[in-house]
Design an enzyme around this catalytic site. Structure first.
Site, PDB file in Angstrom:
ATOM      1  N   ARG A   1      68.934  45.925  29.988  1.00 12.31           N
ATOM      2  CA  ARG A   1      68.289  44.618  30.066  1.00 12.31           C
ATOM      3  C   ARG A   1      67.222  44.615  31.167  1.00 12.31           C
ATOM      4  O   ARG A   1      67.464  45.113  32.265  1.00 12.31           O
ATOM      5  CB  ARG A   1      69.317  43.526  30.357  1.00 12.31           C
ATOM      6  CG  ARG A   1      70.028  43.047  29.107  1.00 12.31           C
ATOM      7  CD  ARG A   1      70.809  41.787  29.361  1.00 12.31           C
ATOM      8  NE  ARG A   1      72.087  42.021  29.975  1.00 12.31           N
ATOM      9  CZ  ARG A   1      72.405  41.685  31.208  1.00 12.31           C
ATOM     10  NH1 ARG A   1      71.530  41.068  31.990  1.00 12.31           N
ATOM     11  NH2 ARG A   1      73.600  41.942  31.685  1.00 12.31           N
TER      12      ARG A   1
ATOM     13  N   CYS B   1      82.050  46.358  33.629  1.00 13.01           N
ATOM     14  CA  CYS B   1      83.117  46.186  34.624  1.00 13.01           C
ATOM     15  C   CYS B   1      84.474  45.991  33.962  1.00 13.01           C
ATOM     16  O   CYS B   1      85.373  45.362  34.532  1.00 13.01           O
ATOM     17  CB  CYS B   1      82.803  44.998  35.528  1.00 13.01           C
ATOM     18  SG  CYS B   1      81.401  45.305  36.599  1.00 13.01           S
ATOM     19  N   GLY B   2      84.630  46.471  32.744  1.00 10.29           N
ATOM     20  CA  GLY B   2      85.955  46.448  32.120  1.00 10.29           C
ATOM     21  C   GLY B   2      86.178  45.261  31.204  1.00 10.29           C
ATOM     22  O   GLY B   2      87.321  44.982  30.825  1.00 10.29           O
TER      23      GLY B   2
ATOM     24  N   ASP C   1      82.164  39.105  24.277  1.00  6.45           N
ATOM     25  CA  ASP C   1      80.966  38.901  25.102  1.00  6.45           C
ATOM     26  C   ASP C   1      80.581  37.448  25.364  1.00  6.45           C
ATOM     27  O   ASP C   1      80.332  37.091  26.498  1.00  6.45           O
ATOM     28  CB  ASP C   1      79.788  39.651  24.467  1.00  6.45           C
ATOM     29  CG  ASP C   1      78.684  39.950  25.473  1.00  6.45           C
ATOM     30  OD1 ASP C   1      78.985  40.112  26.663  1.00  6.45           O
ATOM     31  OD2 ASP C   1      77.517  40.026  25.067  1.00  6.45           O
TER      32      ASP C   1
ATOM     33  N   ARG D   1      83.232  44.412  40.096  1.00  6.85           N
ATOM     34  CA  ARG D   1      83.381  45.807  40.522  1.00  6.85           C
ATOM     35  C   ARG D   1      83.320  45.787  42.036  1.00  6.85           C
ATOM     36  O   ARG D   1      82.252  45.734  42.634  1.00  6.85           O
ATOM     37  CB  ARG D   1      82.235  46.615  39.919  1.00  6.85           C
ATOM     38  CG  ARG D   1      82.256  48.092  40.214  1.00  6.85           C
ATOM     39  CD  ARG D   1      81.107  48.773  39.492  1.00  6.85           C
ATOM     40  NE  ARG D   1      81.365  48.844  38.071  1.00  6.85           N
ATOM     41  CZ  ARG D   1      81.904  49.898  37.458  1.00  6.85           C
ATOM     42  NH1 ARG D   1      82.217  50.979  38.151  1.00  6.85           N
ATOM     43  NH2 ARG D   1      82.115  49.886  36.163  1.00  6.85           N
TER      44      ARG D   1
HETATM   45  C1  OXD Z   1      75.580  42.932  28.834  1.00  3.40           C
HETATM   46  C2  OXD Z   1      76.080  43.242  27.491  1.00  3.40           C
HETATM   47  O1  OXD Z   1      74.662  43.615  29.313  1.00  3.40           O
HETATM   48  O2  OXD Z   1      77.072  42.642  27.081  1.00  3.40           O
HETATM   49  O3  OXD Z   1      76.125  41.998  29.439  1.00  3.40           O
HETATM   50  O4  OXD Z   1      75.493  44.078  26.813  1.00  3.40           O
HETATM   51 MN    MN Z   2      77.610  40.969  28.174  1.00  3.66          MN
END
Ligand code: OXD
Ligand code: MN
Length: 625
Positions: free
Chosen positions: A84, A274-275, A291, A420
């Site tokens: 991103r 981060c898991g 997500d 993290r």
């Molecule tokens: C992020 C993803 O970058 O879910 O948060 O891909």
């Molecule tokens: Mn994400």
């Protein structure tokens, strides 16, 4: 509009929506594609998208049936399109608001629009442009929002089929209204084989709140290009914070404790890498989403939530048969799956930490690769990118929760916030009440990862793991959370987790699967099954409860000395954290009062125990009454 033929135009006209027509005309005129293709919900149209992605070389078939590989642009390890792009993501606001959000990239709307419209002028020349319709959230649901995507990337359009619910027929039900989000995307000029974005310096992602749209160009990485993912999250955050619901960077999972015959639902926010997905995928549990979630106050007194997606765009690193058995199985058997930015050798994809022997050469995100390959700056090029991804439908997974498409969503019993964090927070901690839970979410700190461009390993504040996507002030956002919980008869219990605590030699203090124990403990707390120890920062588990959970779930002897190392309270580290948090939030103008009240109280308590014990690490047993 010579680019659109009769058949495609008829498909648009059948929607009876003048706003859709206007948007299509405006952007086809601006971007100048050679052809416009309208995709309905029909099997035939969707198959066409899949087929074109391969025919145009944006994806290539792999050995297993349904598997394809896609690559995003790469010049060097520091200059690429594999993550991103936060720097070039701007929220367009009226001039007077431009500098009022310390944590958000803002730009004056008129200026931003002029700039991006100029960049997008002719950006689809020689490309086909695909018009897609989707539904964010289950169909016929109070939660859901419709979305229109215009893109010249068949990879983007194909990814969206795996990730979102079809919405062409839903658009017909809009009865001509403009109540939808829209996204315009172009990969821009392409070069090479596979074709990737050439002029990355023109990469822009501009969020236009006023028009509920995002314009994104000269990029391919899905976090920047797939409108319905992180771009729609930004629009949803704006909408929800001006209404009475929440749009969050949450997974949703069903937790099924052994021998209890019950399911509790949890959401969880973790910064990227981060898991988060691996928590939602824990063995024995079910996944609703990994997500993005919308939450509403429901009439049964609980918060209910839906996954606005139906697929996963997951990081494919350390996914192996031992640590992530469910995903590993799904990714190594035939089914529709898009891999991106991994190594391919003889039609088989390889990624970092897959537990297999790495081939010495093959094709990866840098083109033809061998194990000694370096970039122009002399940096070693790994065989797969650390932010390489897979895209797959959730229903492909054996642990998909049956409520994925439930229009009423699922009731939320608990929320996890995690970061993290190598040296401050214990592996799991329960908040005292809802407001303290909001405080815990607001004070997530995390060391940066490869999911965004920039240096890795830098400690950053990550409120609700949603800061990257915020388009309203943090103060307003936290007040919205506070109010949301107040309206609930049964607010979720909130927990902070940290899977990344290390000892002084930099070794992790926890095993990868230990997170299952923290989740099961939290679920038990919802049902008042375990007692907990009150500390200045919240409740922590008792040793004996964890010991039996480790035995029962992981067949592991959990040693008291491990418990002490993991759950000791570190007053100096925590006081330093409080200062960092204060320094961040002090810049916000409209913070809710409860936040400062909790911060002040905790600081007092931490200073008190610091003086009382004069220890760097205070054993959890010292807090037990
Ligand atoms: C992020 C993803 O970058 O879910 O948060 O891909
Ligand atoms: Mn994400």
């Amino acid at each position: 509009m010579e680019a659109i033929d009769r058949n495609n135009l008829d498909k648009l006209k059948a929607l009876n929506n003048k706003f859709v027509l206007k948007i299509v005309i405006e952007f086809v005129t601006l971007c100048k594609p050679s052809k416009v293709i309208v995709i309905t919900d029909s099997e035939e149209d969707i198959a066409y998208v899949r087929h074109r992605a391969v025919e145009l070389g944006e994806e290539a078939r792999l050995k297993l049936e349904g598997h394809t590989i896609h690559y995003d642009g790469f010049f060097t390890m520091a200059n690429h399109d594999q993550a991103r792009d936060k720097g070039n993501t701007q929220v367009l606001v009226p001039k007077e608001q431009e500098y009022s959000y310390p944590w958000i990239n803002t730009m004056e709307r008129e200026k931003g629009l002029n700039e991006i419209m100029e960049i997008m002028d002719g950006c689809m020349e020689g490309h086909e442009c695909v018009i897609r319709f989707f539904c964010l959230g289950p169909k016929n649901s109070k939660f859901s929002i419709l979305a229109l995507q215009i893109t010249d990337s068949y990879y983007v359009a194909h990814s969206e089929d795996l990730l979102y619910r079809a919405g062409y027929e839903e658009f017909k039900k809009l009865n001509g209204s403009n109540n939808f989000f829209y996204f315009i995307h172009s990969s821009g000029n392409l070069f090479g084989d596979p074709p990737v974005t050439k002029d990355l310096e023109k990469r822009r992602i501009y969020v236009d709140l006023q028009e509920r749209r995002v314009l994104s160009c000269f990029n391919q990485y899905a976090g920047n290009s797939v409108g319905l993912k992180k771009l729609a999250l930004r629009l949803a955050i704006h909408k929800s914070n001006n209404e009475d619901w929440l749009a969050e960077h949450y997974f949703i999972m069903g937790v099924h404790p052994k021998e209890k015959n019950r399911t509790s639902f949890f959401c969880g926010a973790f910064p990227s890498a981060c898991g988060k997905t691996s928590t939602a995928m824990l063995p024995g549990q079910t996944i609703v989403g990994d997500d993005i979630a919308y939450l509403r106050v429901w009439d049964d007194g609980y918060a209910h939530t839906v996954n606005i997606e139906r697929g996963i765009f997951g990081i494919i690193k350390d996914v192996n048969a031992k640590d992530d058995p469910v995903i590993f199985e799904a990714l190594t058997t035939p089914r529709e799956t898009i891999f991106s930015n991994v190594l391919v050798k003889d039609g088989t994809p390889y990624w970092i930490g897959d537990g297999r022997l790495i081939p010495d050469n093959g094709i990866n995100f840098s083109g033809s690769w061998n194990k000694d390959k370096k970039d122009k700056d002399g940096r070693v090029i790994p065989h797969a990118h650390p932010n390489a991804r897979y895209t797959i439908g959730i229903e492909e997974l054996e642990n998909a929760d049956p409520n994925l498409h439930n229009p009423d969503g699922v009731p939320i019993h608990g929320i996890f916030y995690g970061g993290r964090d190598s040296d401050t927070m214990p592996p799991v901690l329960e908040s005292i009440d809802w407001e303290h839970g909001v405080f815990l979410g607001a004070s997530i700190e995390s060391e940066t990862t490869s999911a965004t461009l920039g240096t890795e390993g830098v400690r950053m504040q990550q409120p609700m793991a949603n800061l990257d996507f915020l388009v309203v002030s943090l103060g307003k956002y936290l007040k919205n959370h506070q109010k949301f919980g107040k309206r609930l008869k049964y607010p979720p219990k909130v927990f902070a987790t940290n899977y990344f605590l290390k000892n002084k030699d930099g070794k992790y203090l926890n095993g990868i699967l230990d997170k299952l124990i923290w989740v099961i403990w939290a679920e038990g707390r919802i049902h008042n099954e375990f007692e907990a120890i009150m500390t200045p920062i919240g409740y922590i588990p008792k040793y004996n409860d964890l010991k039996s959970l480790f035995k029962q779930y992981l067949d592991k002897e959990y040693k008291q000395e491990d418990y002490i190392k993991q759950f000791s309270i570190r007053p100096n580290k925590l006081l330093e954290k409080q200062i960092r948090i204060e320094n961040m939030y002090i810049k916000e103008k409209d913070m809710p009062a409860f936040f400062w009240y909790i911060l002040k109280n905790q600081r007092g308590e931490l200073s008190r125990i610091k003086d009382k014990y004069s220890l760097e690490e205070i054993s959890p047993f010292l807090f037990e009454k």
